[in-house]
Design a protein around this motif. Structure first.
Motif, PDB file in Angstrom:
ATOM      1  N   LEU A 160       4.616  -1.736  -7.315  1.00 54.78           N
ATOM      2  CA  LEU A 160       4.289  -0.238  -7.002  1.00 54.78           C
ATOM      3  C   LEU A 160       3.467   0.491  -7.730  1.00 54.78           C
ATOM      4  O   LEU A 160       2.780   1.649  -7.328  1.00 54.78           O
ATOM      5  N   ASP A 180       0.101   0.136  -6.080  1.00 54.81           N
ATOM      6  CA  ASP A 180       0.170   0.844  -4.682  1.00 54.81           C
ATOM      7  C   ASP A 180       1.434   1.203  -4.345  1.00 54.81           C
ATOM      8  O   ASP A 180       2.483   0.399  -3.991  1.00 54.81           O
ATOM      9  N   GLY A 181       1.526   2.525  -4.640  1.00 53.57           N
ATOM     10  CA  GLY A 181       3.108   3.124  -4.493  1.00 53.57           C
ATOM     11  C   GLY A 181       3.495   3.321  -2.947  1.00 53.57           C
ATOM     12  O   GLY A 181       4.774   3.510  -2.637  1.00 53.57           O
ATOM     13  N   ARG A 182       2.516   2.904  -2.140  1.00 50.06           N
ATOM     14  CA  ARG A 182       2.975   2.931  -0.697  1.00 50.06           C
ATOM     15  C   ARG A 182       2.846   1.720  -0.059  1.00 50.06           C
ATOM     16  O   ARG A 182       3.119   1.350   1.167  1.00 50.06           O
ATOM     17  N   LYS A 183       2.925   0.484  -0.841  1.00 51.16           N
ATOM     18  CA  LYS A 183       2.804  -0.963  -0.248  1.00 51.16           C
ATOM     19  C   LYS A 183       4.326  -1.138   0.287  1.00 51.16           C
ATOM     20  O   LYS A 183       5.352  -0.852  -0.051  1.00 51.16           O
ATOM     21  N   PRO A 184       4.303  -1.792   1.630  1.00 51.43           N
ATOM     22  CA  PRO A 184       5.463  -1.979   2.285  1.00 51.43           C
ATOM     23  C   PRO A 184       6.295  -2.882   1.406  1.00 51.43           C
ATOM     24  O   PRO A 184       6.200  -3.960   0.818  1.00 51.43           O
ATOM     25  N   TYR A 185       7.726  -2.920   1.674  1.00 50.50           N
ATOM     26  CA  TYR A 185       8.783  -3.606   1.123  1.00 50.50           C
ATOM     27  C   TYR A 185       8.525  -5.023   1.496  1.00 50.50           C
ATOM     28  O   TYR A 185       8.779  -6.005   0.572  1.00 50.50           O
ATOM     29  N   ARG A 244      14.084  -3.300  -0.754  1.00 48.55           N
ATOM     30  CA  ARG A 244      14.662  -2.116  -0.667  1.00 48.55           C
ATOM     31  C   ARG A 244      15.764  -1.362  -1.668  1.00 48.55           C
ATOM     32  O   ARG A 244      15.802  -0.592  -2.117  1.00 48.55           O
ATOM     33  N   ILE A 283       8.459   7.530  -7.656  1.00 44.77           N
ATOM     34  CA  ILE A 283       7.599   7.379  -6.644  1.00 44.77           C
ATOM     35  C   ILE A 283       6.874   8.568  -6.213  1.00 44.77           C
ATOM     36  O   ILE A 283       7.704   9.373  -5.497  1.00 44.77           O
ATOM     37  N   ALA A 343       3.286  11.157  -5.404  1.00 47.51           N
ATOM     38  CA  ALA A 343       1.844  11.265  -5.042  1.00 47.51           C
ATOM     39  C   ALA A 343       1.174  12.083  -6.214  1.00 47.51           C
ATOM     40  O   ALA A 343       1.701  13.174  -6.578  1.00 47.51           O
TER      41      ALA A 343
END
Length: 146
Positions: A13, A16-21, A36, A50, A52
Motif C-alpha cells: 500500500l 500504491d494506496g489504490r492497489k486492489p486487494y 481486506r 490510506i 490522498a
C-alpha cells in the motif's frame, strides 16, 4: 507487533494506496477477503491511514512552512493545543534548539501570520522560528516496515 504478512501488505500500500486487494493478496499469498480484513484491522488499530497525498500549491495553498517552537512547561499540553489548530497538519516534539516542530499549509503570507498569532497566543510558547518552503523537492511515504 505486526506479523510479516501485515508488513508486506503495508509495503504494498505504501507503493500504491489504490492497489486492489486481489493484487495485494497475490503478492503476499492471501485471498482478497483476508487482505481486506487485515487492512481494516490495521486501519482500526491506527497502524496506518490510506489518504490522498495532494500538492497544496495546485489546491490553492501557495504557502507552506515548518515552524520551530520554543516552550516552557508541559510540552505534551502545548502539543495538544497546537493540534487543535486546523491549519497545522504535523506536530512533533523534538530534541535540539526547538522543543516542537509544526507544519502548516496556508492560503498566503497573511494566513501564515494569523496562524503564527494563534501559536504565539499559547501561554507556554516562548519563541517561534518559521522556515518557509520555497520548493518541495522530495516527499515520500515508502520507508517500508521493520
Amino acid at each position: 507487533m505486526l506479523d510479516e504478512i501485515s508488513k508486506q501488505i503495508i509495503e504494498q500500500l505504501q507503493m500504491d494506496g489504490r492497489k486492489p486487494y486481489a493484487a495485494i493478496g497475490k503478492a503476499v499469498g492471501l485471498s482478497e477477503a483476508a487482505v481486506r480484513q487485515r487492512v481494516q484491522r490495521l486501519l482500526d488499530l491506527g497502524v496506518m491511514q490510506i489518504v490522498a497525498v495532494t500538492d497544496p500549491l495546485t489546491l490553492g495553498f501557495p504557502r507552506q512552512a515548518m515552524i520551530g517552537i520554543k516552550c516552557e512547561g508541559d510540552l505534551e499540553q502545548v502539543a495538544d493545543e497546537l493540534s487543535q489548530i486546523p491549519e497545522i497538519d504535523y506536530v512533533v516534539l523534538t530534541a535540539g534548539s526547538v522543543d516542537i516542530m509544526v507544519e502548516v499549509v496556508c492560503e498566503g503570507d497573511t494566513h501564515l501570520l494569523e496562524i503564527l498569532g494563534k501559536i504565539r497566543a499559547i501561554s507556554s510558547v516562548r519563541a517561534t522560528e518559521t522556515f518557509v518552503y520555497l520548493k518541495l523537492h522530495k516527499q515520500t511515504y515508502s520507508w517500508g516496515t521493520h
